[in-house]
Enzyme design. Structure first.
Site, PDB file in Angstrom:
ATOM      1  CB  ALA A 131      34.163  38.741  36.818  1.00 54.80           C
ATOM      2  CG  ASN A 197      35.400  46.503  33.674  1.00 60.57           C
ATOM      3  OD1 ASN A 197      35.127  47.500  33.575  1.00 60.57           O
ATOM      4  ND2 ASN A 197      36.264  45.443  32.777  1.00 60.57           N
ATOM      5  CG  HIS A 227      35.471  39.422  41.810  1.00 60.02           C
ATOM      6  ND1 HIS A 227      35.785  40.247  41.503  1.00 60.02           N
ATOM      7  CD2 HIS A 227      35.576  38.312  40.824  1.00 60.02           C
ATOM      8  CE1 HIS A 227      36.639  40.143  40.208  1.00 60.02           C
ATOM      9  NE2 HIS A 227      36.381  38.932  39.965  1.00 60.02           N
TER      10      HIS A 227
END
Length: 274
Positions: A131, A197, A227
């Site tokens: 991601a 992750n 993120h």
């Protein structure tokens, strides 16, 4: 042409298969699935996606049977426990392993064991970007000498439901963003196994699990997963912010993860690899 095997057939796996079937140069000739339950249901769902392209589908409930079918690559899409349960056997069979659940490698003993097995057999453990983006720049910066890598993960409060965050902050009552975790990537991946992750991927690409710093935020003003990370190194300093769309099949899963896995599979058969 590739014989692709998937561990798990949830939201990520289904999106991955559908994406590959949309790519004329994917080169997938056979698909094998390892599932814990409802194999007939998984077979029907996969066949519905693959049948128009003539891709043969087989479903297994035992890893030994799947490995006996000799897939070219195995992609794990079933969570951290699946990496621990199946990773070593896949590598022992000399088959490359792509792990979506990179956070599993916060367990140093597991990481060392799988790395040693891969070295013995010549198989590779392939860590997709998942991601996040900019991994190429981060690895290049590492070669020059990294000074600091800091990651911040921001999700709406319901994105942290069912996690340790519920014990640290009243998610339902938030009216302003709340930082509920600050620590190392190893701690984040251990405490939040389904949500860190990205932090683990950045750590393995950069300064390592213990030196990579992580902040996790529940933000009632957003509906998306963001993120962000900052890098300081001898070669370059940079910052990246990426807002991921959620999977329509599972709101807790980033849609980009399936596309990142698809890129790994496509690169295995592509004449030009980017």
């Amino acid at each position: 042409m590739q014989h692709l095997a998937l561990i798990g057939f949830g939201a990520i796996s289904r999106s991955l298969v559908a994406t590959l079937c949309d790519q004329p140069d994917a080169g997938v000739r056979a698909l094998s699935l390892l599932v814990r339950s409802a194999p007939d249901k998984a077979h029907d769902a996969a066949t519905q996606i693959c049948a128009p392209l003539g891709i043969a589908v087989q479903v297994y409930t035992d890893l030994a049977d799947l490995l006996a079918a000799k897939p070219d690559v195995v992609v794990e899409c079933a969570g951290q426990p699946a990496v621990a349960a199946y990773g070593e056997a896949v590598l022992r069979a000399g088959i490359d392993l792509v792990t979506a659940s990179v956070g599993a490698f916060a367990d140093q003993a597991l990481f060392d064991r799988l790395k040693a097995t891969a070295s013995e057999t010549g198989a590779q453990i392939i860590l997709p970007a998942g991601a996040i983006g900019g991994i190429d720049a981060l690895v290049a910066a590492r070669l020059s000498g990294l000074e600091a890598v800091t990651y911040t993960g921001r999700k709406p409060p319901n994105g942290w439901a069912g996690t340790e965050a519920e014990n640290r902050v009243d998610l339902a009552a938030l009216t302003e963003p709340a930082v509920f975790f600050e620590g190392s990537a190893r701690e984040a991946a251990t405490i939040f196994p389904k949500n860190a992750n990205v932090a683990a991927t950045l750590a393995l690409a950069g300064l390592g699990m213990d030196a990579t710093r992580v902040r996790l935020i529940a933000d009632p003003h957003t509906r998306e997963n963001t993120h962000e990370y900052q890098v300081k190194s001898q070669a370059m300093d940079f910052a990246l912010s990426l807002t991921g769309k959620v999977s329509p099949l599972n709101p807790k899963t980033s849609l980009s993860t399936a596309y990142s896995l698809a890129r790994v599979v496509l690169n295995r058969s592509g004449a030009i690899v980017i």
